[in-house]
Design a protein around this motif. Structure first.
Motif, PDB file in Angstrom:
ATOM      1  N   LYS A 133      58.359 -43.226 -42.686  1.00  0.00           N
ATOM      2  CA  LYS A 133      57.415 -42.280 -42.079  1.00  0.00           C
ATOM      3  C   LYS A 133      57.816 -42.056 -40.628  1.00  0.00           C
ATOM      4  O   LYS A 133      57.962 -43.010 -39.862  1.00  0.00           O
ATOM      5  CB  LYS A 133      55.981 -42.819 -42.142  1.00  0.00           C
ATOM      6  CG  LYS A 133      55.456 -43.033 -43.549  1.00  0.00           C
ATOM      7  CD  LYS A 133      54.016 -43.531 -43.530  1.00  0.00           C
ATOM      8  CE  LYS A 133      53.473 -43.773 -44.921  1.00  0.00           C
ATOM      9  NZ  LYS A 133      52.058 -44.209 -44.920  1.00  0.00           N
ATOM     10  N   ASP A 134      57.987 -40.777 -40.256  1.00  0.00           N
ATOM     11  CA  ASP A 134      58.420 -40.501 -38.886  1.00  0.00           C
ATOM     12  C   ASP A 134      58.295 -39.002 -38.595  1.00  0.00           C
ATOM     13  O   ASP A 134      57.785 -38.243 -39.420  1.00  0.00           O
ATOM     14  CB  ASP A 134      59.867 -40.960 -38.683  1.00  0.00           C
ATOM     15  CG  ASP A 134      60.116 -41.497 -37.281  1.00  0.00           C
ATOM     16  OD1 ASP A 134      59.578 -40.913 -36.322  1.00  0.00           O
ATOM     17  OD2 ASP A 134      60.854 -42.492 -37.139  1.00  0.00           O
ATOM     18  N   SER A 135      58.795 -38.604 -37.425  1.00  0.00           N
ATOM     19  CA  SER A 135      58.800 -37.191 -37.043  1.00  0.00           C
ATOM     20  C   SER A 135      59.989 -36.482 -37.692  1.00  0.00           C
ATOM     21  O   SER A 135      61.034 -37.100 -37.946  1.00  0.00           O
ATOM     22  CB  SER A 135      58.896 -37.044 -35.519  1.00  0.00           C
ATOM     23  OG  SER A 135      57.791 -37.657 -34.895  1.00  0.00           O
ATOM     24  N   LEU A 136      59.819 -35.200 -37.949  1.00  0.00           N
ATOM     25  CA  LEU A 136      60.900 -34.417 -38.530  1.00  0.00           C
ATOM     26  C   LEU A 136      62.132 -34.427 -37.628  1.00  0.00           C
ATOM     27  O   LEU A 136      62.015 -34.443 -36.393  1.00  0.00           O
ATOM     28  CB  LEU A 136      60.459 -32.964 -38.730  1.00  0.00           C
ATOM     29  CG  LEU A 136      59.423 -32.684 -39.816  1.00  0.00           C
ATOM     30  CD1 LEU A 136      59.020 -31.219 -39.769  1.00  0.00           C
ATOM     31  CD2 LEU A 136      59.979 -33.035 -41.191  1.00  0.00           C
ATOM     32  N   ASN A 229      60.001 -47.007 -40.120  1.00  0.00           N
ATOM     33  CA  ASN A 229      60.285 -45.721 -39.504  1.00  0.00           C
ATOM     34  C   ASN A 229      61.801 -45.515 -39.515  1.00  0.00           C
ATOM     35  O   ASN A 229      62.549 -46.363 -40.026  1.00  0.00           O
ATOM     36  CB  ASN A 229      59.706 -45.623 -38.089  1.00  0.00           C
ATOM     37  CG  ASN A 229      60.248 -46.703 -37.161  1.00  0.00           C
ATOM     38  OD1 ASN A 229      61.270 -47.338 -37.434  1.00  0.00           O
ATOM     39  ND2 ASN A 229      59.561 -46.920 -36.047  1.00  0.00           N
ATOM     40  N   THR A 230      62.253 -44.411 -38.956  1.00  0.00           N
ATOM     41  CA  THR A 230      63.689 -44.092 -39.013  1.00  0.00           C
ATOM     42  C   THR A 230      64.533 -45.164 -38.333  1.00  0.00           C
ATOM     43  O   THR A 230      65.556 -45.602 -38.871  1.00  0.00           O
ATOM     44  CB  THR A 230      63.949 -42.728 -38.353  1.00  0.00           C
ATOM     45  OG1 THR A 230      63.194 -41.718 -39.041  1.00  0.00           O
ATOM     46  CG2 THR A 230      65.417 -42.365 -38.429  1.00  0.00           C
ATOM     47  N   LYS A 231      64.106 -45.608 -37.156  1.00  0.00           N
ATOM     48  CA  LYS A 231      64.872 -46.630 -36.444  1.00  0.00           C
ATOM     49  C   LYS A 231      64.895 -47.936 -37.228  1.00  0.00           C
ATOM     50  O   LYS A 231      65.936 -48.597 -37.329  1.00  0.00           O
ATOM     51  CB  LYS A 231      64.280 -46.860 -35.053  1.00  0.00           C
ATOM     52  CG  LYS A 231      65.093 -47.867 -34.226  1.00  0.00           C
ATOM     53  CD  LYS A 231      64.479 -48.073 -32.855  1.00  0.00           C
ATOM     54  CE  LYS A 231      65.339 -49.012 -32.019  1.00  0.00           C
ATOM     55  NZ  LYS A 231      65.604 -50.324 -32.674  1.00  0.00           N
ATOM     56  N   GLY A 232      63.741 -48.304 -37.797  1.00  0.00           N
ATOM     57  CA  GLY A 232      63.677 -49.541 -38.566  1.00  0.00           C
ATOM     58  C   GLY A 232      64.605 -49.507 -39.767  1.00  0.00           C
ATOM     59  O   GLY A 232      65.277 -50.497 -40.090  1.00  0.00           O
ATOM     60  N   THR A 238      72.130 -51.093 -40.979  1.00  0.00           N
ATOM     61  CA  THR A 238      73.255 -51.549 -40.162  1.00  0.00           C
ATOM     62  C   THR A 238      73.469 -53.046 -40.325  1.00  0.00           C
ATOM     63  O   THR A 238      74.605 -53.529 -40.423  1.00  0.00           O
ATOM     64  CB  THR A 238      73.010 -51.213 -38.676  1.00  0.00           C
ATOM     65  OG1 THR A 238      72.862 -49.796 -38.537  1.00  0.00           O
ATOM     66  CG2 THR A 238      74.174 -51.680 -37.817  1.00  0.00           C
ATOM     67  N   GLY A 239      72.379 -53.812 -40.374  1.00  0.00           N
ATOM     68  CA  GLY A 239      72.488 -55.255 -40.559  1.00  0.00           C
ATOM     69  C   GLY A 239      73.048 -55.628 -41.910  1.00  0.00           C
ATOM     70  O   GLY A 239      73.901 -56.521 -42.031  1.00  0.00           O
TER      71      GLY A 239
END
Length: 257
Positions: A133-136, A229-232, A238-239
């Protein structure tokens, strides 16, 4: 002078009548076809570290499978909302050696709310499912004068670069005044009916547009998956992929386009 005024009046009247009769589609379902050039995509995976086994797999794939992997999806839309849904993969190599590769699968079910500039994506990553869930995504489009017809609509070309390096060509129609498109592509002054990623060997093109009323039940956002969210999600991927070598970037790109 009188003839000129009469002609101008007729032309303006005709233009007004034409404008009144133009049909703008605000509700409906777009059927998309996603096409991946698998020969080109898989060839890029082969390097000196893996060629001993991947070259054999690649040669076998070319011998037994078509060059293009074709997948289908729908984009259901109504005014300021849309739901992108992959359809089941029926192509015969779906469960083959490359079957689970993110480039040869459709991983996302995406609900977009253009009024709030937000999205909810159910994303399958191998054996795990995330609910993002995040911004477009904001895409800096550059409009061009080039046009082409897609699914019966005249579309205008726009270009952009996403994720710092992925070149995108899109075609949109202002006859569908919904700022959406397949997957996470959005932000143009009309519905995107065609997308090409030339260097990634992938395209999405509409095969039909059904202009019909859409119910609220058809636009339900996905609810299942690990909430991030997108960063998460990017940090998690990446991990997980940190020990995958050069292949990691290919997979990461495919999962976040």
């Amino acid at each position: 002078m009188k003839k000129t005024l009469i002609t101008l009046t007729i032309l303006l009247g005709y233009t007004g009548i034409y404008a009144q009769n133009v049909r703008f589609t605000t509700d409906g379902v777009v059927e998309f076809e996603r096409k991946v050039n698998m020969y080109a995509t898989l060839k890029k995976r082969i390097n000196k570290d893996n060629e001993a086994y991947l070259q054999v797999a690649y040669d076998t794939y070319k011998k037994n499978q078509p060059q293009f992997k074709i997948m289908k999806s729908t984009l259901t839309f109504s005014n300021d909302k849309s739901l992108f849904s992959p359809l089941p993969d029926t192509q015969k190599d779906a469960g083959g050696f490359w079957g689970g590769d993110p480039n040869s699968t459709q991983n996302n079910t995406i609900f977009n709310d253009y009024a709030t500039s937000s999205f909810i994506t159910q994303k399958k990553v191998f054996e795990e499912t995330f609910l993002v869930k995040d911004s477009l995504r904001k895409i800096n489009w550059k409009l061009t004068s080039e046009t082409r017809e897609i699914a019966g609509y005249e579309c205008r070309r726009a270009n952009a670069v996403i994720m710092d390096s992925i070149y995108v060509v899109a075609f949109y129609t202002d006859k569908i005044p919904v700022s959406g498109g397949p997957e996470s592509f959005n932000g143009l002054p009309g519905m995107i009916l065609g997308v090409a990623l030339p260097h990634e060997n992938i395209t999405w093109f509409a095969t039909s547009v059904k202009d019909r009323p859409v119910t609220a039940a058809e636009l339900k956002a996905p609810v299942k998956g690990k909430a991030v969210n997108t960063k998460g999600l990017n940090d998690t991927l990446t991990g997980v992929l940190k020990d995958w070598g050069t292949y990691a970037q290919t997979i990461l790109k495919a999962l976040t386009i």
